[in-house]
Each structure stands twice: as structure tokens, then as C-alpha cells.
Design an enzyme around this catalytic site. Structure first.
Site, PDB file in Angstrom:
ATOM      1  N   GLY A  53     -31.695  53.075  27.923  1.00 32.23           N
ATOM      2  CA  GLY A  53     -30.942  53.583  26.955  1.00 32.23           C
ATOM      3  C   GLY A  53     -30.816  52.718  25.743  1.00 32.23           C
ATOM      4  CB  ALA A  54     -32.906  49.949  24.381  1.00 38.80           C
ATOM      5  CG  ASN A  55     -31.544  55.785  22.367  1.00 34.92           C
ATOM      6  OD1 ASN A  55     -31.204  55.622  23.442  1.00 34.92           O
ATOM      7  ND2 ASN A  55     -31.420  57.048  21.997  1.00 34.92           N
ATOM      8  CB  SER A  56     -27.552  55.038  20.544  1.00 31.17           C
ATOM      9  OG  SER A  56     -27.245  55.763  21.949  1.00 31.17           O
ATOM     10  N   GLY A  57     -25.616  52.779  20.934  1.00 31.75           N
ATOM     11  CA  GLY A  57     -24.527  52.204  21.827  1.00 31.75           C
ATOM     12  C   GLY A  57     -24.706  50.775  22.288  1.00 31.75           C
ATOM     13  N   GLY A  59     -26.358  49.499  24.483  1.00 31.69           N
ATOM     14  CA  GLY A  59     -27.794  49.175  25.010  1.00 31.69           C
ATOM     15  C   GLY A  59     -28.497  48.761  23.670  1.00 31.69           C
ATOM     16  CB  SER A 183     -17.374  52.277  34.248  1.00 27.35           C
ATOM     17  OG  SER A 183     -16.054  52.619  33.579  1.00 27.35           O
ATOM     18  CE1 TYR A 207     -20.528  57.353  32.540  1.00 23.47           C
ATOM     19  CE2 TYR A 207     -17.930  56.854  33.081  1.00 23.47           C
ATOM     20  CZ  TYR A 207     -19.181  56.449  32.428  1.00 23.47           C
ATOM     21  OH  TYR A 207     -19.703  55.361  31.833  1.00 23.47           O
TER      22      TYR A 207
END
Length: 570
Positions: A53-57, A59, A183, A207
């Protein structure tokens, strides 16, 4: 005049708004001051890092920072379009050309396997694996291509499988680190071990459940990696204003805009991930939970290691781990998995035939499998009562079919897992309804289980007598009352009362100790025909030691399992 002492209502409103703004600003400033920051300038040259998940946020910010430190970055992403944009941005900003992009859809087990296949083909080392990708949905229920609830598939089962498939590479690259982004929202949920594919549950709640699973997985992973150079830790990044909230529906988006003003930025949210990925302060630290770059406390419920072990075992089934992948976890390349239905006489014979054809010798045979039924019994296709077939007749036949291989051992051992519950049963071999109670019904649900344990002990002692002049010993044991799947058939409403009682049971690890002792200890090398509890010989009652009945049960059992003259004899 207004109640607040202002003559002008507009002045009163402006004062209230100003006061609220000041309070909110102070809260925001406090959150900034207490936010953890990883300030080390440690370089990561020569290190290879996978970030999901390194494409946004957070990450993307984690990837940006580690690239700036000189690490080789493998961005594992589902959305390749946004991932390519992020890759170009990171390379341009950091000047690090060693940032690669691979497709990974964590919700798909085949995608995970394809990703790992490519990594193993191209990479010789892996220093850090960061499980950052996450998915949150509010109301819309969905399943993955594997039929697994989508949130759990993405947030737990995907990372679980990915870790297994990369563990050998991580071990070869040690010291290496596994970082799991969990979390604090785990506190609002609990993993239901009886429903680990909750396709009918509310996704918003799942979640939270997935974050529970992340923490349980991390702690069990750390325990299993003890003695290796791989550490595993998890973290709470803070509440982040990232793309994970994109699925919050209207009108919930309206209050979310105000709430999100207090969230951390993506850069702030990445700090603890960076701390665990590269700080020298946590070298060798494992199985811990971190928040704001500091170790944090977990709730008592999430620290139950027996529940973590159960989650691990069931997760392995859901992601369909293979024999080879289980070997990678244990490091034992001599682990073989064979199919046997111990309640089925043909299955026992097929299993024994394969073993005899492939193995030159057997040193230890452990009869461990067992079932416990509810009120009603079942009958196998061989005409045997199911509990007795599984717990006694199957092992009786299997022992006969494998005895010649055991005799070839320098010191063969047969270990039979029985139970002290034998004391609540009695058996008369002259009565076919006693030894094969196919029409049995009782308000005492586990009587058939007790009866099978009684038969096991009689079998052990008769077996030991018949093997007296050989190098093969036979002993049985009581493992303790264990919290295992054997109790899954306890019927409602007894199951409700049974739950609190199970909390007092031993763990499977504790229950296995006497089996291990009888399998390997030199102290029992020549001991045979005994009953053990707590790794010590324990006295049996006279009823189960009736020699003539032991002999009669043996002869009757030979007929019921259809032993022939061509079969090995004992």
C-alpha cells in the site's frame, strides 16, 4: 443583553466561535506536541524494504522517507496507476533510482503468491517487510475472489500469507524486521474464532476486528520466530487523514470533515513505521505494540496467546498453506503431510500401505487423534460407532499394520493419548453393545468418549504384554484437560456453560508435554504398559486393568476391524 453579558448578539456569537476556535487550536497543538517523531538520521543503504500500500497515505510517506535514506524500495500496490505516479514522485524527489513497483492485491491469495514468486526471482535479500496496506468499508458487504470477507482478506489473511511465503528470505537476510500497521481501534472489537470468515457482518466493525487480528498475528509470529534473527512488531499510527476513509458514505462525511481536522498528517502517521523499520533502539525487540515511537500497553484480552495460536492455525487453513510453506515456518524439511481418516478402516489401510511402501522404519507412533460427540452417536460405513472407531478401533488397526516397521527400530515406541475420564466408564468385551454401541443414547454427552479412553488403556496394556520380547514399548497418558477443537461438538445449551470452564483448561503446548516426554525421553526407554500423567507414572484403577477382559477386547477388536491372516500379527 444576552445571557453571556453581550449587548450585541453578533458579538456574542463571534466570541463563542472565537472561544471554540481557540480551544480546538489548543487541542490540535497538544496533539502535535505529543505526536511521536523519528528524528534519527540513520541511513538504510544496502537494505531492501517491501511496503504494501505504498501508493498513498502513510505507506507513500514511509516509502519516501526510506528511499531518502538510501534503501531499495519495493512498492507493493493494487492500484498500479496511482502507484506509478507515486513511484515517479519519490524517485524525482529523493534521487533514489532503486524504487521498484510490483502489483499486489492482498485480498487475492493468487495475487499474493504471484507477487512473492516475482520477489523470490529477483531479490536475494529482504531486510524489512512493512504490512501497511489497509481497507475499510462502512456498510457495503463484499467477498474476495477466494470467497473470504473482503476487509479480513485484505487486512489480515493477505499479510498472513505474504509473511509465510517470504519468511525464508527474511531469515536468510537477518537481522530483519516485520512491521505491522494495526490500530488502537482494536479495543472496540474482538476476533470471533468460531467465525473467521464473517461475510455477513458489518464491514465497518470488521475493520476493528482485522486490527485485532493484526496484533494477535504479530504476537504469535514473534513467539514462533524466537531464536531467529527476525523480529515482528506492530503499531498504531494514529488517526490519519488518508484515503482509507474514502468509503465513508454521506451524510457521515459531514461530521468526518470536522473530526479529520484533528487527525495526523500522513507524514506524522508514518513516524512509528519508520521508527520500527530502522531505529537501532528496537534492534532485537519483538512481539511489542508501539504508538508515537514508544512501546504502548495492550488490553489483557488481546494478549491471550492461546487465542492467538488458534487464529494462526485457522488462518493457515483459510489461506491454504501447503506442506512446503509449513516447512518454511518450522525449518524442518522432513515434515510430510499424509491423509488419513482414522475412523475409516479403508483409509487406515491405504495410509499404512503408503507408509510401508515409502518408510524403512518407524521409531515412534503417536496415537493422538480423537473426537468427542454430543448426545447422539454416529455409525461409520464400516458399521462401527464413530467415537469408538476414531479413538480406539482406528488406532488398533493402524498399530497392527505398522508393527513390523516399529520392530525394525532400535527402540520403537508407541504412545497413546488417553484420558483420566476413563474412570467414568466401564467396558464388557462379551457384550457387543458395550464395545460397539451403535444404538447408544445418553443425557451424558461424552460417555462414548470416556468409553473409548477406557478401551485405549486396556489396549495399551495388552499390547505391551504382547510386545514384551521385542524392542517396542507401549505407554498411554492423560494430557490434562485441553482447550482444543475436540470440544467443538459440545451441544447447546451445555456449550454456554462450557465456555467459562474452558478458560481453566491447559493450552495445547502444555498438553503435549507428556506425549513428547514418552516419545523422546531416555528415562522411559524400557518402560512399557504404563499410564502417565504430568510426565510421571500414575496408578490406574483395577477395573481397567482386568487382564482377561483386556485379552477378550483384543480378540473382539480384531474381528471388528477385519484383521486377516495376511495382516501383520501382534
Amino acid at each position: 443583553m444576552s445571557p453571556l453579558g453581550f449587548n450585541d448578539p453578533l458579538t456574542a456569537i463571534a466570541s463563542v466561535v472565537t472561544g471554540v476556535a481557540i480551544i480546538l487550536s489548543l487541542i490540535k497543538y497538544y496533539l502535535y506536541l505529543t505526536c511521536g517523531h523519528f528524528t534519527s538520521s540513520r541511513k538504510m543503504d544496502g537494505k531492501t524494504v517491501i511496503i504494501t500500500g505504498a501508493n498513498s497515505g502513510i505507506g507513500k510517506e514511509t516509502a519516501r522517507d526510506l528511499a531518502q535514506r538510501g534503501a531499495r524500495i519495493i512498492m507493493a500496490c493494487r492500484n498500479m496507476e496511482t502507484a506509478k505516479q507515486a513511484q515517479d514522485e519519490i524517485v524525482k524527489e529523493t534521487g533514489n533510482q532503486n524504487v521498484t513497483l510490483l502489483k499486489l492485491d492482498l485480498s487475492s491469495q493468487s495475487s499474493v503468491r504471484e507477487f512473492v514468486s516475482e520477489v523470490l526471482r529477483t531479490e536475494r535479500k529482504l531486510d524489512v517487510l512493512i504490512h501497511n496496506a489497509g481497507f475499510a468499508e462502512t456498510f457495503r458487504k463484499s467477498k474476495s475472489v477466494d470467497g473470504v470477507e473482503f476487509t479480513m482478506a485484505t487486512n489480515h489473511y493477505g499479510p498472513f500469507l505474504l509473511t509465510h511465503l517470504l519468511i525464508d528470505l527474511l531469515k536468510r537476510s537477518g537481522p530483519s524486521r516485520i512491521v505491522v500497521v494495526a490500530s488502537e481501534l482494536y479495543r472496540f472489537a474482538s476476533v470471533n474464532l468460531d467465525n473467521l470468515n464473517p461475510v455477513g457482518s458489518l464491514p465497518a466493525y470488521l475493520y476493528y476486528v482485522s486490527k485485532c487480528a493484526n496484533i494477535m498475528f504479530t504476537r504469535e509470529l514473534a513467539r514462533r520466530l524466537e531464536g531467529t534473527s527476525v523480529t515482528a512488531n506492530c503499531l498504531h499510527p494514529g488517526m490519519i487523514d488518508s484515503g482509507i476513509w474514502r468509503n465513508v458514505p454521506f451524510p457521515l462525511t459531514l461530521p468526518m470533515r470536522v473530526i479529520k481536522s484533528f487527525f495526523k498528517t500522513n507524514v506524522e502517521g508514518a513516524q512509528t513505521s519508520l521508527y520500527l523499520a530502522c531505529s537501532e533502539e528496537v534492534q532485537g525487540v519483538t512481539g511489542k505494540y508501539f504508538m508515537d515511537c514508544k512501546e504502548a500497553n495492550l488490553s489483557a484480552g488481546i494478549c491471550d496467546m492461546e487465542r492467538a495460536r488458534k487464529l494462526w492455525d485457522e488462518s493457515a487453513k483459510i489461506v491454504k498453506l501447503t506442506e512446503k510453506e509449513i516447512m518454511a515456518e518450522t525449518g524442518n524439511t522432513k515434515l510430510l503431510i499424509k491423509h488419513i481418516d482414522i475412523s475409516s478402516l479403508p483409509s487406515v489401510r491405504a495410509f499404512a500401505k503408503e507408509i510401508v511402501a515409502t518408510e524403512p522404519v518407524i521409531d515412534v507412533l503417536i496415537h493422538n487423534a480423537g473426537v468427542a460427540q454430543g448426545f447422539n452417536n454416529k455409525v461409520t460405513p464400516d458399521g462401527l460407532e464413530f467415537t469408538m472407531a476414531t479413538n480406539y478401533y482406528g488406532p488398533f488397526l493402524l498399530t497392527h499394520l505398522l508393527i513390523d516397521l516399529l520392530k525394525k527400530s532400535e527402540q520403537g515406541r508407541i504412545v497413546i493419548v488417553s484420558s483420566k475420564l476413563y474412570q467414568f466408564a466401564s467396558l464388557n468385551p462379551a457384550n457387543i453393545n458395550s464395545i460397539n454401541p451403535v444404538n447408544y443414547f445418553s443425557l451424558f454427552p461424552i460417555h462414548l468418549y470416556n468409553l473409548s479412553k477406557f478401551a485405549e488403556i486396556m489396549f495399551t496394556q495388552e499390547l505391551a504384554r504382547r510386545l514384551r520380547d521385542t524392542k517396542v514399548t507401549a505407554n498411554c497418558l492423560h494430557p490434562g484437560v485441553i482447550d482444543t477443537g475436540i470440544w467443538r461438538n459440545v451441544p447447546f445449551p451445555i456449550s454456554i456453560l462450557f465456555k467459562p470452564v474452558q478458560m481453566c483448561f491447559r493450552t495445547p503446548e502444555e498438553g503435549a508435554r507428556t506425549s513428547i516426554y514418552l516419545s523422546v525421553s531416555p528415562d522411559v526407554e524400557t518402560i512399557s504398559g504404563q499410564y502417565f500423567r504430568g510426565c510421571k507414572v500414575h496408578q490406574l484403577n483395577r477395573r481397567v486393568q482386568h487382564v482377561a477382559r483386556q485379552h477378550d477386547l483384543w480378540e473382539a477388536s480384531k474381528k471388528l476391524v477385519k484383521l486377516t491372516d495376511e495382516d501383520p500379527q501382534i
